[in-house]
Design an enzyme around this catalytic site. Structure first.
Site, PDB file in Angstrom:
ATOM      1  N   LYS A  87      42.162  10.800  17.845  1.00  0.00           N
ATOM      2  CA  LYS A  87      40.948  10.579  17.055  1.00  0.00           C
ATOM      3  C   LYS A  87      40.808   9.093  16.770  1.00  0.00           C
ATOM      4  CE  LYS A  87      39.104  11.573  12.411  1.00  0.00           C
ATOM      5  NZ  LYS A  87      39.364  12.288  11.139  1.00  0.00           N
ATOM      6  N   ASP A 124      34.313   5.715   9.026  1.00  0.00           N
ATOM      7  CA  ASP A 124      33.789   7.042   8.711  1.00  0.00           C
ATOM      8  C   ASP A 124      33.016   7.005   7.397  1.00  0.00           C
ATOM      9  OD1 ASP A 124      33.217   9.692   8.539  1.00  0.00           O
ATOM     10  OD2 ASP A 124      35.252  10.330   8.034  1.00  0.00           O
ATOM     11  N   LYS A 155      30.170  10.071   2.291  1.00  0.00           N
ATOM     12  CA  LYS A 155      31.277   9.989   1.345  1.00  0.00           C
ATOM     13  C   LYS A 155      30.784   9.224   0.116  1.00  0.00           C
ATOM     14  CE  LYS A 155      34.891   9.890   4.900  1.00  0.00           C
ATOM     15  NZ  LYS A 155      35.596  11.124   4.582  1.00  0.00           N
ATOM     16  N   ASP A 172      40.594   5.565  10.021  1.00  0.00           N
ATOM     17  CA  ASP A 172      40.433   6.910  10.580  1.00  0.00           C
ATOM     18  C   ASP A 172      40.585   6.919  12.098  1.00  0.00           C
ATOM     19  OD1 ASP A 172      40.182   9.540   9.897  1.00  0.00           O
ATOM     20  OD2 ASP A 172      38.002   9.570   9.817  1.00  0.00           O
ATOM     21  N   ASP A 216      30.876  15.220   8.025  1.00  0.00           N
ATOM     22  CA  ASP A 216      32.112  14.499   7.711  1.00  0.00           C
ATOM     23  C   ASP A 216      33.320  15.149   8.379  1.00  0.00           C
ATOM     24  OD1 ASP A 216      33.540  12.439   6.605  1.00  0.00           O
ATOM     25  OD2 ASP A 216      33.798  13.393   4.651  1.00  0.00           O
ATOM     26  N   GLU A 220      33.879  15.018  11.547  1.00  0.00           N
ATOM     27  CA  GLU A 220      33.541  14.430  12.851  1.00  0.00           C
ATOM     28  C   GLU A 220      34.730  14.318  13.785  1.00  0.00           C
ATOM     29  OE1 GLU A 220      35.793  11.499  11.050  1.00  0.00           O
ATOM     30  OE2 GLU A 220      34.158  12.623  10.134  1.00  0.00           O
ATOM     31  N   ARG A 259      37.127  16.396  14.678  1.00  0.00           N
ATOM     32  CA  ARG A 259      37.246  17.525  15.611  1.00  0.00           C
ATOM     33  C   ARG A 259      36.137  17.490  16.654  1.00  0.00           C
ATOM     34  NH1 ARG A 259      36.623  21.574  10.607  1.00  0.00           N
ATOM     35  NH2 ARG A 259      37.781  19.815   9.727  1.00  0.00           N
TER      36      ARG A 259
END
Length: 487
Positions: free
Chosen positions: A267, A272, A279, A290, A350, A352, A354
């Site tokens: 990932k 993010d 968020k 992230d 959020d 994202e 996966r």
């Protein structure tokens, strides 16, 4: 741009056979033995035993003392008492880090690190050296902005009672640290320095001249067609050229016959915002970290490029994207057909991570059934623990699969609820359930004619807490497990 070569760090690390060497201006001694012990190397014994007479806390806090050697300064950096019930080999890496930092504050520029063995921890010497190397890391942007401070020491010497073994410790630690170095650079770079296009530039430079083949998918039309879930997350960011997402494939083909093939997907969310499900409440800070999954993948491949295993093929993917908010961002309630033809209903933008990995998993085709059959997670944990790269095991259950089953007519997969994972039942494990369903891995379970072993590793903790640097985990754990007997 980068001062680290394919096989080395930006400063010299070498085995030293003589504590009396005049090359060094300070000695860092890491040990589990208290000051009053008779186990210390003879040239250091008198100075350290003297501590026991004047400082009751030296056995826990350590100290800097003068020693009758050319280095003159001795940093005694103890692990403290090791409790057999809950302490682990990280006590040595932590003591080494403290010792190096204290030596730097004392003005040491060429430290000599003294290693000691421990009967319980087989890799204590290597782990000690890795702790010292971690303390010497300088963040990439600081190196680039202030070149005069790009290294903390001129050189690092390493001594233990057996010079031949010391050379082995040094060679292994340098290779492992080169991987963590790359992982920290990518994982710790800010949202602009390590935006997707600049990650591509960094990776191409790191692997230039190596056996690692690089393929980059960045064309929006190709991403839309072949990686639709990834493309959905990328929609808002791609309107800005410097933020456009890309998938970076790194492939290593061995010289000999392939006996094992390893696929890795990381990932790589360079920032993010949460997307449309933004968020809020100050929780966006730190979201440049992230991308540590992709960072670990690149770090692992750095080690592969040096070790060059003769019988293992490795295909690694870095899913690099920025989860931005804007007029073109994807939103909850959209239904998107994945590469595997599964219809996925979006529940939370959020979630994202996966999304950006599922199509890649489909292309390269927490343990699924086939991986559990060979005890993959426990073997990974055991191998990683020897080097202080700690991993805890969770199990994918039927609840994780049921959670992501489509809820509406025509939906195959439900992407997420709209609660954070910390407030979601089995929120740590359920993303693995989504990835299995959305990628088509559910068609390759134990009962299939072609079972594929899959392990889901959540490495959020490796991001560290800003302003601290990322740890580079689980690069060492992956190397220790998948390349056992090959280094």
């Amino acid at each position: 741009m980068l001062e680290m070569t394919a096989t080395s760090l930006p400063y010299q690390v070498k085995a030293e056979g003589n504590l009396n060497s005049s090359v060094y201006d300070g000695i860092v001694y890491v040990t589990h033995s208290p000051p009053e012990s008779g186990d210390h190397p003879e040239p250091l014994k008198k100075a350290i035993q003297g501590l026991a007479k004047i400082d009751d806390e030296a056995k826990e806090l350590g100290a800097v003392v003068e020693v009758a050697l050319p280095a003159r300064r001795l940093v005694y950096s103890p692990t403290g008492k090791i409790n057999r019930e809950y302490h682990d080999v990280r006590s040595f890496s932590e003591a080494a880090g403290r010792g190096i930092k204290r030596a730097l504050k004392a003005g040491v520029k060429s430290p000599l690190l003294v290693l000691t063995s421990h009967e319980r921890f087989k890799q204590s010497e290597v782990v000690t050296l890795l702790g010292a190397l971690e303390a010497l890391y300088v963040p990439i942007q600081f190196r680039e902005d202030v070149p005069s401070k790009s290294i903390k020491v001129k050189e690092l010497g390493v001594w233990s009672k057996d010079f031949t073994k010391t050379q082995e410790f040094v060679n292994l630690a340098k290779i492992l640290e080169s991987g963590r170095y790359v992982a920290r650079d990518i994982g710790g770079g800010d949202p602009e320095r390590m935006a997707p296009p600049r990650v591509e530039e960094y990776v191409k430079e790191i692997f230039a001249g190596s056996l690692i083949k690089i393929e980059v998918i960045s064309d929006p039309n190709k991403l839309d067609k072949e990686y639709p879930l990834f493309s959905a997350v990328d929609r808002a960011a791609r309107v800005i050229e410097r933020h456009r997402g890309r998938i970076i494939y790194l492939t290593y083909e061995p010289a000999g016959p392939v006996t094992e093939t390893l696929f890795l997907v990381g990932k790589g969310v360079t920032y993010d915002t949460g997307g449309a499900d933004i968020k809020a409440g100050g929780v966006m800070a730190g979201m440049s970290r992230d991308k540590c999954g992709s960072a670990a993948v690149a770090g692992f491949m750095k080690v592969i490029s040096t070790l060059k295993p003769k019988d293992v093929k490795v295909v690694a993917a870095m899913s690099m994207v920025r989860n931005s908010i804007g007029e073109n961002c994807y939103v909850a309630d959209e239904v998107i057909t994945s590469r595997s033809k599964a219809r996925v209903r979006i529940g939370n933008t959020d979630a994202e991570g996966r999304m950006i990995m599922a199509d890649v998993l489909c292309y390269i085709l927490m343990d699924n059934g086939p991986a559990r059959e060979v005890d993959n997670s426990r073997k990974l944990r055991a191998a990683a623990e020897e080097y202080g790269d700690m991993i805890e095991i969770s199990t994918i259950r039927r609840e994780d699969m049921a959670f992501h089953k489509g809820k509406s007519e025509g939906d195959d997969v439900h992407q997420s609820n709209n609660l954070p994972s910390s407030r979601t039942s089995r929120g740590h494990q359920s993303p693995a359930g989504f990835l299995i369903l959305a990628s088509g891995l559910d068609k390759h379970s134990l009962d299939s004619s072609n079972p594929l072993k899959y392990t889901h590793i959540d490495i959020a903790a490796s991001a560290g807490d800003l302003p601290n640097e990322p740890t580079g985990a689980p690069v060492i754990g992956l190397v220790a497990h998948f390349l056992q007997g090959r280094f």
